[in-house]
Motif scaffolding. Sequence first.
Motif, mmCIF file in Angstrom:
data_model
loop_
_atom_site.group_PDB
_atom_site.id
_atom_site.type_symbol
_atom_site.label_atom_id
_atom_site.label_comp_id
_atom_site.label_asym_id
_atom_site.label_seq_id
_atom_site.Cartn_x
_atom_site.Cartn_y
_atom_site.Cartn_z
ATOM 1 N N SER A 28 0.826 -1.204 0.000
ATOM 2 C CA SER A 28 0.000 0.000 0.000
ATOM 3 C C SER A 28 0.867 1.264 0.000
ATOM 4 O O SER A 28 0.580 2.228 -0.718
ATOM 5 C CB SER A 28 -0.929 -0.005 1.210
ATOM 6 O OG SER A 28 -1.731 1.149 1.234
ATOM 7 N N ALA A 29 1.945 1.289 0.785
ATOM 8 C CA ALA A 29 2.832 2.454 0.839
ATOM 9 C C ALA A 29 3.504 2.691 -0.508
ATOM 10 O O ALA A 29 3.599 3.841 -0.967
ATOM 11 C CB ALA A 29 3.886 2.273 1.933
ATOM 12 N N ILE A 34 3.661 5.875 -5.597
ATOM 13 C CA ILE A 34 3.549 5.932 -7.057
ATOM 14 C C ILE A 34 2.428 6.887 -7.454
ATOM 15 O O ILE A 34 2.609 7.749 -8.325
ATOM 16 C CB ILE A 34 3.296 4.518 -7.635
ATOM 17 C CG1 ILE A 34 4.525 3.639 -7.437
ATOM 18 C CG2 ILE A 34 2.892 4.597 -9.107
ATOM 19 C CD1 ILE A 34 4.276 2.158 -7.679
ATOM 20 N N LEU A 35 1.279 6.759 -6.822
ATOM 21 C CA LEU A 35 0.141 7.621 -7.145
ATOM 22 C C LEU A 35 0.418 9.077 -6.791
ATOM 23 O O LEU A 35 0.094 9.989 -7.557
ATOM 24 C CB LEU A 35 -1.121 7.124 -6.434
ATOM 25 C CG LEU A 35 -1.641 5.762 -6.890
ATOM 26 C CD1 LEU A 35 -2.786 5.298 -5.999
ATOM 27 C CD2 LEU A 35 -2.068 5.805 -8.348
ATOM 28 N N SER A 40 1.276 14.596 -8.577
ATOM 29 C CA SER A 40 1.955 15.844 -8.240
ATOM 30 C C SER A 40 3.055 16.214 -9.233
ATOM 31 O O SER A 40 3.481 17.369 -9.257
ATOM 32 C CB SER A 40 2.536 15.773 -6.830
ATOM 33 O OG SER A 40 3.488 14.739 -6.743
ATOM 34 N N TRP A 41 3.523 15.286 -10.072
ATOM 35 C CA TRP A 41 4.623 15.608 -10.973
ATOM 36 C C TRP A 41 4.487 14.949 -12.345
ATOM 37 O O TRP A 41 4.471 15.631 -13.370
ATOM 38 C CB TRP A 41 5.953 15.200 -10.324
ATOM 39 C CG TRP A 41 7.141 15.526 -11.161
ATOM 40 C CD1 TRP A 41 7.865 14.671 -11.941
ATOM 41 C CD2 TRP A 41 7.747 16.814 -11.355
ATOM 42 N NE1 TRP A 41 8.884 15.323 -12.573
ATOM 43 C CE2 TRP A 41 8.838 16.652 -12.240
ATOM 44 C CE3 TRP A 41 7.474 18.082 -10.863
ATOM 45 C CZ2 TRP A 41 9.648 17.717 -12.633
ATOM 46 C CZ3 TRP A 41 8.284 19.133 -11.259
ATOM 47 C CH2 TRP A 41 9.354 18.949 -12.127
ATOM 48 N N ASP A 42 4.419 13.627 -12.379
ATOM 49 C CA ASP A 42 4.514 12.895 -13.643
ATOM 50 C C ASP A 42 3.492 13.327 -14.688
ATOM 51 O O ASP A 42 3.812 13.402 -15.867
ATOM 52 C CB ASP A 42 4.395 11.386 -13.416
ATOM 53 C CG ASP A 42 5.602 10.806 -12.700
ATOM 54 O OD1 ASP A 42 6.614 11.508 -12.556
ATOM 55 O OD2 ASP A 42 5.522 9.637 -12.279
ATOM 56 N N GLN A 43 2.281 13.606 -14.268
ATOM 57 C CA GLN A 43 1.263 13.971 -15.255
ATOM 58 C C GLN A 43 1.518 15.342 -15.880
ATOM 59 O O GLN A 43 0.974 15.664 -16.927
ATOM 60 C CB GLN A 43 -0.134 13.904 -14.653
ATOM 61 C CG GLN A 43 -0.442 14.985 -13.646
ATOM 62 C CD GLN A 43 -1.884 14.935 -13.174
ATOM 63 O OE1 GLN A 43 -2.757 14.405 -13.853
ATOM 64 N NE2 GLN A 43 -2.127 15.483 -12.003
#
Length: 173
Positions: A28-29, A34-35, A40-43
């Motif tokens: 879960s962590a 990843i999410l 906050s950055w990758d998209q």
Amino acid sequence: MTNTAIRIPTEIYEKIEFQASTEDKTVSAIINNILRKYVSWDQFVSDIGFVFLQKPFVRNIFEHVADDDLVRAAKTSCYTGMRDAISFIHGKNDAESIVDVLKLWFSASNFINKVIQADGKIEFRIQHNLGRKGSLYIGTLISSLFADLNIKSKEALLKEHSLVIVFSSTSKK
């Protein structure tokens, strides 16, 4: 916190599970990290013009650029791109937004970093492995971002593969 069920392909889940066990974290962590990085950055990175390059290539390019040209690039086009990233991600330009986006950039670039906010100052410690000119570039770029808020660096230590730069956490109007 919201609980939800999602479908993950088995081979991806197994890779996440392996990473979790090697890092002594929960699945879960890892998924939350990843999410969080994605939203906050990758998209945003392709929309704001960031590309991924190998550090040895960037270090080599930096060594062939005169200091004055590197400083000028950091203060103009590179500064503009990072300022746009801050506006795009946060919708505002304040010290908190600058620090947050810089931390995202350092993390995405695999720069070991520590940002200390205490005693009326913001201190960046960055290990980048891009050579002295990498320190010059990063230090100039960070200083330019804080200059928008009338905040000047109190001290800067530019080394071969790392830098420390300190700012007052309040602007001087």
